[in-house]
Write a protein that holds these residues in place. Structure first.
Motif, PDB file in Angstrom:
ATOM      1  N   CYS A 183       0.747  -1.338   0.142  1.00 39.18           N
ATOM      2  CA  CYS A 183      -0.027   0.125   0.092  1.00 39.18           C
ATOM      3  C   CYS A 183       0.839   1.481   0.013  1.00 39.18           C
ATOM      4  O   CYS A 183       1.699   1.413   0.741  1.00 39.18           O
ATOM      5  CB  CYS A 183      -0.748   0.120   1.214  1.00 39.18           C
ATOM      6  SG  CYS A 183      -2.045  -1.269   1.303  1.00 39.18           S
ATOM      7  N   MET A 184       0.643   2.101  -0.948  1.00 35.72           N
ATOM      8  CA  MET A 184       1.287   3.362  -0.881  1.00 35.72           C
ATOM      9  C   MET A 184       1.138   4.182   0.393  1.00 35.72           C
ATOM     10  O   MET A 184       2.131   4.837   0.712  1.00 35.72           O
ATOM     11  CB  MET A 184       0.859   4.162  -2.099  1.00 35.72           C
ATOM     12  CG  MET A 184       1.615   5.279  -2.303  1.00 35.72           C
ATOM     13  SD  MET A 184       3.224   5.319  -3.243  1.00 35.72           S
ATOM     14  CE  MET A 184       2.633   4.939  -5.058  1.00 35.72           C
ATOM     15  N   ASP A 185       0.014   4.261   0.853  1.00 33.16           N
ATOM     16  CA  ASP A 185      -0.101   5.110   1.995  1.00 33.16           C
ATOM     17  C   ASP A 185       0.271   4.285   3.324  1.00 33.16           C
ATOM     18  O   ASP A 185       0.033   4.861   4.686  1.00 33.16           O
ATOM     19  CB  ASP A 185      -1.499   5.539   2.175  1.00 33.16           C
ATOM     20  CG  ASP A 185      -2.691   4.450   2.068  1.00 33.16           C
ATOM     21  OD1 ASP A 185      -2.213   3.116   1.734  1.00 33.16           O
ATOM     22  OD2 ASP A 185      -3.932   4.745   2.380  1.00 33.16           O
ATOM     23  N   LYS A 186       0.446   3.011   3.284  1.00 36.91           N
ATOM     24  CA  LYS A 186       0.585   2.241   4.401  1.00 36.91           C
ATOM     25  C   LYS A 186       1.870   1.179   3.992  1.00 36.91           C
ATOM     26  O   LYS A 186       1.542   0.165   3.869  1.00 36.91           O
ATOM     27  CB  LYS A 186      -0.397   1.337   4.923  1.00 36.91           C
ATOM     28  CG  LYS A 186      -1.694   2.171   5.441  1.00 36.91           C
ATOM     29  CD  LYS A 186      -2.907   1.354   5.759  1.00 36.91           C
ATOM     30  CE  LYS A 186      -4.135   2.045   6.173  1.00 36.91           C
ATOM     31  NZ  LYS A 186      -5.302   1.480   6.317  1.00 36.91           N
ATOM     32  N   PRO A 187       3.052   1.643   4.079  1.00 36.54           N
ATOM     33  CA  PRO A 187       4.208   1.236   3.282  1.00 36.54           C
ATOM     34  C   PRO A 187       4.481  -0.207   4.023  1.00 36.54           C
ATOM     35  O   PRO A 187       5.218  -0.951   3.409  1.00 36.54           O
ATOM     36  CB  PRO A 187       5.370   2.185   3.471  1.00 36.54           C
ATOM     37  CG  PRO A 187       5.059   3.095   4.615  1.00 36.54           C
ATOM     38  CD  PRO A 187       3.472   3.183   4.531  1.00 36.54           C
ATOM     39  N   ASP A 188       4.250  -0.540   5.287  1.00 36.14           N
ATOM     40  CA  ASP A 188       4.530  -1.850   5.899  1.00 36.14           C
ATOM     41  C   ASP A 188       3.571  -2.967   5.526  1.00 36.14           C
ATOM     42  O   ASP A 188       3.528  -4.000   5.839  1.00 36.14           O
ATOM     43  CB  ASP A 188       4.640  -1.760   7.377  1.00 36.14           C
ATOM     44  CG  ASP A 188       5.778  -1.027   7.574  1.00 36.14           C
ATOM     45  OD1 ASP A 188       6.774  -0.955   7.001  1.00 36.14           O
ATOM     46  OD2 ASP A 188       5.799  -0.149   8.803  1.00 36.14           O
ATOM     47  N   ILE A 189       2.317  -2.345   4.788  1.00 35.45           N
ATOM     48  CA  ILE A 189       1.359  -3.184   4.752  1.00 35.45           C
ATOM     49  C   ILE A 189       1.391  -3.897   3.118  1.00 35.45           C
ATOM     50  O   ILE A 189       1.170  -3.117   2.234  1.00 35.45           O
ATOM     51  CB  ILE A 189       0.035  -2.968   4.691  1.00 35.45           C
ATOM     52  CG1 ILE A 189      -0.037  -2.116   6.406  1.00 35.45           C
ATOM     53  CG2 ILE A 189      -1.288  -3.617   4.469  1.00 35.45           C
ATOM     54  CD1 ILE A 189      -0.135  -3.401   7.430  1.00 35.45           C
ATOM     55  N   GLN A 190       1.397  -5.310   3.198  1.00 39.62           N
ATOM     56  CA  GLN A 190       1.505  -5.836   1.842  1.00 39.62           C
ATOM     57  C   GLN A 190      -0.256  -5.924   1.473  1.00 39.62           C
ATOM     58  O   GLN A 190      -0.780  -6.737   1.872  1.00 39.62           O
ATOM     59  CB  GLN A 190       2.271  -7.226   1.637  1.00 39.62           C
ATOM     60  CG  GLN A 190       2.059  -7.892   0.470  1.00 39.62           C
ATOM     61  CD  GLN A 190       2.455  -9.306   0.462  1.00 39.62           C
ATOM     62  OE1 GLN A 190       3.641  -9.826   0.328  1.00 39.62           O
ATOM     63  NE2 GLN A 190       1.589 -10.109   0.882  1.00 39.62           N
ATOM     64  N   TYR A 191      -0.512  -5.339   0.188  1.00 39.01           N
ATOM     65  CA  TYR A 191      -2.136  -5.380  -0.025  1.00 39.01           C
ATOM     66  C   TYR A 191      -2.328  -6.791  -0.761  1.00 39.01           C
ATOM     67  O   TYR A 191      -2.900  -7.470  -0.427  1.00 39.01           O
ATOM     68  CB  TYR A 191      -2.310  -4.250  -1.133  1.00 39.01           C
ATOM     69  CG  TYR A 191      -3.766  -4.387  -1.435  1.00 39.01           C
ATOM     70  CD1 TYR A 191      -4.749  -3.896  -0.663  1.00 39.01           C
ATOM     71  CD2 TYR A 191      -4.088  -5.025  -2.784  1.00 39.01           C
ATOM     72  CE1 TYR A 191      -5.952  -3.806  -0.976  1.00 39.01           C
ATOM     73  CE2 TYR A 191      -5.438  -4.924  -3.020  1.00 39.01           C
ATOM     74  CZ  TYR A 191      -6.377  -4.447  -2.040  1.00 39.01           C
ATOM     75  OH  TYR A 191      -7.775  -4.355  -2.668  1.00 39.01           O
ATOM     76  N   THR A 192      -1.264  -7.141  -1.503  1.00 34.02           N
ATOM     77  CA  THR A 192      -1.271  -8.577  -2.032  1.00 34.02           C
ATOM     78  C   THR A 192       0.068  -9.106  -2.580  1.00 34.02           C
ATOM     79  O   THR A 192       0.894  -8.330  -3.004  1.00 34.02           O
ATOM     80  CB  THR A 192      -2.271  -8.596  -3.414  1.00 34.02           C
ATOM     81  OG1 THR A 192      -2.419 -10.043  -3.996  1.00 34.02           O
ATOM     82  CG2 THR A 192      -1.699  -7.641  -4.629  1.00 34.02           C
ATOM     83  N   ALA A 193      -0.024 -10.399  -2.565  1.00 32.37           N
ATOM     84  CA  ALA A 193       1.359 -11.297  -3.033  1.00 32.37           C
ATOM     85  C   ALA A 193       1.077 -11.566  -4.581  1.00 32.37           C
ATOM     86  O   ALA A 193       2.065 -11.646  -5.621  1.00 32.37           O
ATOM     87  CB  ALA A 193       1.707 -12.143  -2.474  1.00 32.37           C
TER      88      ALA A 193
END
Length: 343
Positions: free
Chosen positions: A133-143
């Motif tokens: 996520c661009m606005d939550k850089p530690d969160i992987q949206y999807t692999a």
């Protein structure tokens, strides 16, 4: 046994010069452009397809800027494929990457090193880049993505890498995924050489291309980009493409549901926006089904850029929609040879 890896980076852009300039600078400061790094130097060529025909980037030995009319992401990536095929270099792989991503060069090094040493059994598989996520850089949206006939699910959805074991370079061969999104996805050149992108204009081109490839994508921890998530980019016109294009994908790959079920789902989607009084989105969804009924040959035949401009000019109202959806429902029943019933 080591493979002779040479990457072609295929980027399609439209009026995002700031992103392009920033990302190009990062790439050109990398080992791929450093003569003191012989293992990487000259092993990455960058093809920038500018659908706005405004970016002024001089061609060099390893960077190519191609001005193109606005044929959407699908047409832009296809133009990049054609340039890659015809440039005279013997590429081993093509990376499809969005113009508005952020990335760290380690993603390219990890990918390159993996492809250099990948075993024979896996060398013809695509590699899907993870999206954070661009606005939550530690969160992987999807692999990577699971198609599910259009009900998309995301592998390792919303994974917080700070709260989990995340090891750059760790390879996952057996993820339950069907394709990788074109925020970053790498295909063997042997596949790209023989396969064009369908002219969807936007959305689902990556889905169809990945399903056509027929190989489960490999995912690698650390091969990733940061990108704005879809929910921040929805417009009424996008609902047209997000209704029409999955229908074509499902038809091509044999995932269309029962005709009565599909009709009911389409009616429900229309009703959702009708209740909201969103006549424009409602009309786009009606039009999407009407265009799907024209068939894949129609899709391949039309000028997608000209048709997109036409779509941008459409107008709607409650009365017009009430007539149009009934006409399209009649055509649908006739197309699928359904008995006449409640529309």
């Amino acid at each position: 046994m080591m493979s002779d890896v040479k990457l072609a980076l295929n980027i399609c852009t439209y009026q995002r010069e700031e992103y392009i300039q920033k990302n190009l600078e990062i790439l050109q400061r990398s080992r791929f452009f450093d003569k003191e790094q012989p293992a990487y130097y000259g092993r990455l060529h960058i093809f920038i397809v500018d659908n706005a025909s405004k970016i002024q980037i001089p061609d060099t030995e390893y960077v190519y800027c191609i001005h193109n009319r606005n044929t959407g992401g699908s047409g832009g990536f296809q133009r990049g494929i054609e340039a890659i095929r015809n440039c005279g270099e013997r590429f081993s792989h093509v990376i499809f990457m969005d113009d508005d991503v952020s990335f760290d060069m380690s993603s390219f090094y990890l990918l390159f090193d993996f492809l250099t040493y990948v075993d024979e059994a896996n060398k013809d598989r695509p590699v899907a880049g993870r999206m954070f996520c661009m606005d939550k850089p530690d969160i992987q949206y999807t692999a990577a993505e699971k198609w599910n006939a259009g009900y998309i699910s995301h592998v390792e959805f919303m994974r917080n890498v700070r709260n989990s074991t995340y090891t750059p370079g760790r390879v996952v061969y057996n993820a339950d995924a069907d394709y990788g999104g074109w925020w970053f996805c790498c295909f063997p050149m042997d596949f790209v050489r023989q396969n064009d992108v369908l002219p969807f204009f936007i959305h689902c081109d990556d889905v169809e291309y990945g399903l056509r490839c027929g190989k489960k994508p490999i995912i690698i921890e650390g091969v990733q980009v940061w990108h704005e998530t879809y929910d921040k980019r929805v417009t009424p016109l996008m609902q047209y493409y997000d209704t029409r294009n999955p229908l074509f994908v499902n038809q091509i790959h044999g995932f269309l549901p029962d005709a009565e079920q599909l009709l009911a789902e389409w009616r429900d989607k229309i009703a959702e926006y009708h209740v909201q009084g969103d006549w424009l989105t409602e009309y786009y969804i009606i039009l999407a089904m009407n265009d799907f009924l024209k068939g894949v040959d129609w899709l391949k035949r039309i000028d997608s850029a000209k048709y997109h401009r036409k779509l941008q000019r459409v107008k709607s109202c409650r009365i017009k929609n009430a007539i149009c959806w009934r006409v399209v429902a009649y055509r649908y029943r006739k197309h699928f040879a359904l008995r006449k019933g409640r529309a």
